[in-house]
Design a protein around this motif. Structure first.
Motif: not given
Length: 236
Positions: A28-31, A175-189, A192-195
């Motif tokens: 899970i990658y967080g933007l 399960a192997g899915t690559t996820i890119v999730v955007s957010s402006h909420v820092m407490d969700e960071a 994520c596995d990487e930011l």
């Protein structure tokens, strides 16, 4: 997934400014960044829904944009991308059919994941806002994509549903899915596995939450963001 030298301009504005990275599968990658930092535009470039002024994108080894590759990509937009006059089941089956999925197994799996399997006969306009967000997520999953883009998926939902959403995201990543999730909420960071911190169209920092805190010399991610923005000359 790979981006190399991505640039997207709107007139004189560089909405995405020379962005490059490689993303590994099953993470899970967080933007992370404020509104207007280029997160949505970057996602549109990665999904092939916008063409860059410069640079290249590859998703699952295929250069984007690629219409055939869209069948392997899931995309949940900021707004609810569902039809209010259709039932829950009709919406899910419509999106599944659009991706070339036949049969109801994948639809049932997606609706079960978001706890809407027992609401298939309900008209979507009668759902709560949170339930419509869950349906939007299910519709992005009906074709079981190995890559999933989520643009501000938790905006406007209550804390309990936010926790449930992140539970769904983690299940998919495991399960192997690559996820890119955007957010402006820092407490969700930290979920994520990487930011990737974004500001003014640029990636100004990348790493795990712990790595970014250590490099910035603070335990506060918001302060870390400001430190990197200032360091990169985009804090003004």
């Amino acid at each position: 997934m790979r981006a190399a030298g991505l640039v997207k301009t709107f007139g004189t504005i560089r909405a995405v400014d020379d962005v490059s990275f490689d993303l590994a599968p099953g993470r899970i990658y967080g933007l992370l960044g404020p509104n207007g930092s280029g997160k949505t535009t970057l996602i549109r470039l990665l999904t092939g829904m916008a063409r860059p002024a410069a640079g290249t994108v590859e998703v699952l080894g295929v250069a984007m944009p690629s219409r055939p590759n869209l069948s392997r990509i899931g995309y949940m937009t900021q707004s609810d991308g569902v039809y209010p006059a259709l039932t829950v089941g009709e919406n899910a089956r419509f999106f599944a059919a659009a991706y070339g999925v036949t049969g109801d197994a994948a639809v049932l799996d997606a609706l079960t994941l978001v706890d809407l399997a027992d609401r298939q006969g309900d008209v979507t306009s009668t759902l709560s806002g949170g339930q419509r967000r869950r349906l939007s997520l299910a519709c992005a999953l009906t074709h079981r994509p190995p890559v999933l883009f989520l643009d501000e998926p938790t905006v406007g939902i209550d804390p309990l549903l936010r926790v449930q959403f992140w539970g769904h995201f983690r299940t998919l990543a495991e399960a192997g899915t690559t996820i890119v999730v955007s957010s402006h909420v820092m407490d969700e960071a930290d979920r994520c596995d990487e930011l990737l911190f974004m500001r003014s169209g640029r990636v100004i920092a990348r790493g795990t939450g712990r790595q970014i805190r250590d490099r910035a010399g603070t335990d506060d991610l918001e302060q870390a963001f400001l430190a990197f923005a200032s360091e990169n000359g985009v804090g003004r």
